[in-house]
Write a protein that holds these residues in place. Structure first.
Motif, PDB file in Angstrom:
ATOM      1  N   ASP A 170       0.852  -1.186   0.000  1.00  0.00           N
ATOM      2  CA  ASP A 170       0.000   0.000   0.000  1.00  0.00           C
ATOM      3  C   ASP A 170       0.889   1.237   0.000  1.00  0.00           C
ATOM      4  O   ASP A 170       1.555   1.529   0.994  1.00  0.00           O
ATOM      5  N   LEU A 171       0.906   1.951  -1.121  1.00  0.00           N
ATOM      6  CA  LEU A 171       1.768   3.126  -1.241  1.00  0.00           C
ATOM      7  C   LEU A 171       1.411   4.216  -0.236  1.00  0.00           C
ATOM      8  O   LEU A 171       2.280   4.981   0.186  1.00  0.00           O
ATOM      9  N   ALA A 172       0.134   4.286   0.131  1.00  0.00           N
ATOM     10  CA  ALA A 172      -0.302   5.368   1.013  1.00  0.00           C
ATOM     11  C   ALA A 172       0.173   5.171   2.442  1.00  0.00           C
ATOM     12  O   ALA A 172       0.274   6.135   3.205  1.00  0.00           O
ATOM     13  N   THR A 173       0.447   3.943   2.827  1.00  0.00           N
ATOM     14  CA  THR A 173       0.859   3.663   4.211  1.00  0.00           C
ATOM     15  C   THR A 173       2.226   2.996   4.302  1.00  0.00           C
ATOM     16  O   THR A 173       2.854   3.010   5.362  1.00  0.00           O
ATOM     17  N   LEU A 195      -7.548  12.086  -0.844  1.00  0.00           N
ATOM     18  CA  LEU A 195      -6.936  12.357  -2.146  1.00  0.00           C
ATOM     19  C   LEU A 195      -5.451  12.666  -1.996  1.00  0.00           C
ATOM     20  O   LEU A 195      -4.623  12.213  -2.797  1.00  0.00           O
ATOM     21  N   THR A 196      -5.108  13.415  -0.969  1.00  0.00           N
ATOM     22  CA  THR A 196      -3.702  13.737  -0.735  1.00  0.00           C
ATOM     23  C   THR A 196      -2.904  12.492  -0.394  1.00  0.00           C
ATOM     24  O   THR A 196      -1.789  12.287  -0.900  1.00  0.00           O
ATOM     25  N   ARG A 197      -3.485  11.628   0.430  1.00  0.00           N
ATOM     26  CA  ARG A 197      -2.770  10.411   0.838  1.00  0.00           C
ATOM     27  C   ARG A 197      -2.518   9.485  -0.345  1.00  0.00           C
ATOM     28  O   ARG A 197      -1.412   8.987  -0.543  1.00  0.00           O
ATOM     29  N   HIS A 198      -3.554   9.279  -1.170  1.00  0.00           N
ATOM     30  CA  HIS A 198      -3.445   8.303  -2.254  1.00  0.00           C
ATOM     31  C   HIS A 198      -2.796   8.868  -3.521  1.00  0.00           C
ATOM     32  O   HIS A 198      -2.203   8.117  -4.301  1.00  0.00           O
ATOM     33  N   PRO A 217      -5.488  24.152 -10.853  1.00  0.00           N
ATOM     34  CA  PRO A 217      -6.562  23.185 -10.571  1.00  0.00           C
ATOM     35  C   PRO A 217      -7.680  23.815  -9.756  1.00  0.00           C
ATOM     36  O   PRO A 217      -7.429  24.605  -8.842  1.00  0.00           O
ATOM     37  N   GLY A 218      -8.920  23.467 -10.115  1.00  0.00           N
ATOM     38  CA  GLY A 218     -10.078  24.070  -9.485  1.00  0.00           C
ATOM     39  C   GLY A 218     -10.713  23.234  -8.396  1.00  0.00           C
ATOM     40  O   GLY A 218     -11.825  23.533  -7.949  1.00  0.00           O
ATOM     41  N   GLY A 219     -10.059  22.182  -7.949  1.00  0.00           N
ATOM     42  CA  GLY A 219     -10.633  21.333  -6.905  1.00  0.00           C
ATOM     43  C   GLY A 219      -9.560  20.469  -6.268  1.00  0.00           C
ATOM     44  O   GLY A 219      -8.424  20.399  -6.754  1.00  0.00           O
ATOM     45  N   PRO A 220      -9.892  19.798  -5.172  1.00  0.00           N
ATOM     46  CA  PRO A 220      -8.892  19.024  -4.423  1.00  0.00           C
ATOM     47  C   PRO A 220      -8.284  17.866  -5.208  1.00  0.00           C
ATOM     48  O   PRO A 220      -7.119  17.517  -4.992  1.00  0.00           O
ATOM     49  N   TYR A 221      -9.049  17.264  -6.119  1.00  0.00           N
ATOM     50  CA  TYR A 221      -8.490  16.167  -6.911  1.00  0.00           C
ATOM     51  C   TYR A 221      -7.332  16.670  -7.775  1.00  0.00           C
ATOM     52  O   TYR A 221      -6.231  16.112  -7.764  1.00  0.00           O
TER      53      TYR A 221
END
Length: 319
Positions: free
Chosen positions: A42-45, A77-80, A127-131
């Protein structure tokens, strides 16, 4: 060529895996969170150190990162999308494998653009949103890593396997329900938006070409043509054989507005939409794809009608 593919079970990753497996010169290893991955990680963790040890053991020549998230809150979104890419970059810097990195970015990194314009790689991202913010941060990490790396900014992927929560996926599902219930008219909202749709199989070809090339930096992957969602809906209805009328709602209610952009989280059904366009790209987006042609020798081959026919074929199986 030994290739490590991260995110092989995702929408784009599945087609990249198929493309690579069809190349007899490629030896493919899949890394991901699922049980069917060759290696579970798991790349996020997971830590960069653990990934480094794996890279040193496998010694790939190319690492392709198709992993990421399109839905969820800013933290997820930031984590992944960002932290995960930081892990990949740090692991590659520590490893002695010297692998080339192919990172999958997205058109949402650019944000809104002027109607009628084509967005080139030298455009200033807004970018106009968190994604889009989370993906842009990942791109900046890759570009500043000092690695042999290229970022493919994929615009609006379409075709077989299109997620049900995407704009075209929602159109197909609405059409399926109308045909199943015998409705003579279909009312849809948010059809004025124009996006650059590119078949996911063409995206896989671009990833394959980028793996073999020496190109670095950012390269747009799109069709080079903006299509109004209303026109895509009309083609989809024709492909499906729907004889009813399509009506566009002037002021679509909240749930329908999500059809404009990226999928919403399951908890968002009653929540207001935080951005006018959930993908943060405004009413218009069209890619300038000359760099992909010149540096990768790549051009899109599959037209939107074929992509829509494949989307409908999958949706029709649920009737």
């Amino acid at each position: 060529m030994r290739v490590l593919l991260i995110g092989a079970n995702g929408y784009i990753g599945r087609f990249v895996a198929d493309r690579l497996l069809a190349d007899p010169a490629v030896q493919l290893t899949a890394l991901g969170r699922g049980d069917d991955a060759d290696v579970r990680f798991d790349l996020a963790t997971g830590s960069p150190g653990a990934l480094t040890r794996f890279l040193d053991a496998v010694h790939p020549g190319v690492v392709i990162n198709c992993a990421g998230a399109t839905r969820g809150g800013a933290r997820d979104l930031t984590r992944h999308n960002t932290v995960a890419v930081a892990t990949v970059c740090e692991a590659l810097r520590r490893s002695g494998c010297g692998a080339r990195l192919v990172q999958i970015g997205c058109g949402s990194e650019y944000g809104p653009s002027q109607p009628g314009s084509s967005t080139a790689e030298d455009a200033v991202p807004r970018p106009g949103g968190p994604y889009g913010v989370s993906k842009l941060a990942a791109t900046e990490l890759v570009l500043g890593s000092g690695l042999d790396a290229v970022v493919l900014r994929v615009f609006s992927p379409a075709g077989p396997g299109t997620p049900a929560g995407s704009p075209l996926g929602r159109l197909a599902e609405a059409l399926r329900r109308a045909m199943q219930s015998g409705d003579g008219e279909l009312k849809l909202g948010g059809l004025g938006v124009q996006r650059d749709f590119i078949d996911v199989r063409d995206v896989a070809r671009a990833v394959h070409a980028a793996s073999l090339s020496a190109a670095q930096g950012v390269i747009n992957i799109g069709s080079g043509r903006a299509v109004r969602l209303r026109d895509a809906a009309a083609v989809l209805a024709r492909v499906a054989g729907y004889g009813g009328a399509l009506h566009e709602l002037d002021a679509p209610p909240g749930p329908l507005r999500a059809a404009i952009g990226h999928p919403r989280a399951e908890s968002d059904h009653a929540a207001p939409v935080a951005y006018p366009y959930p993908d943060g790209c405004g009413s218009w987006q069209q890619a300038d794809v000359r760099t992909a042609r010149d540096r990768l020798g790549w051009r899109p081959r599959i037209n939107l009608e074929e992509s829509l026919a494949d989307i409908w074929m999958e949706a029709a199986c649920r009737i």
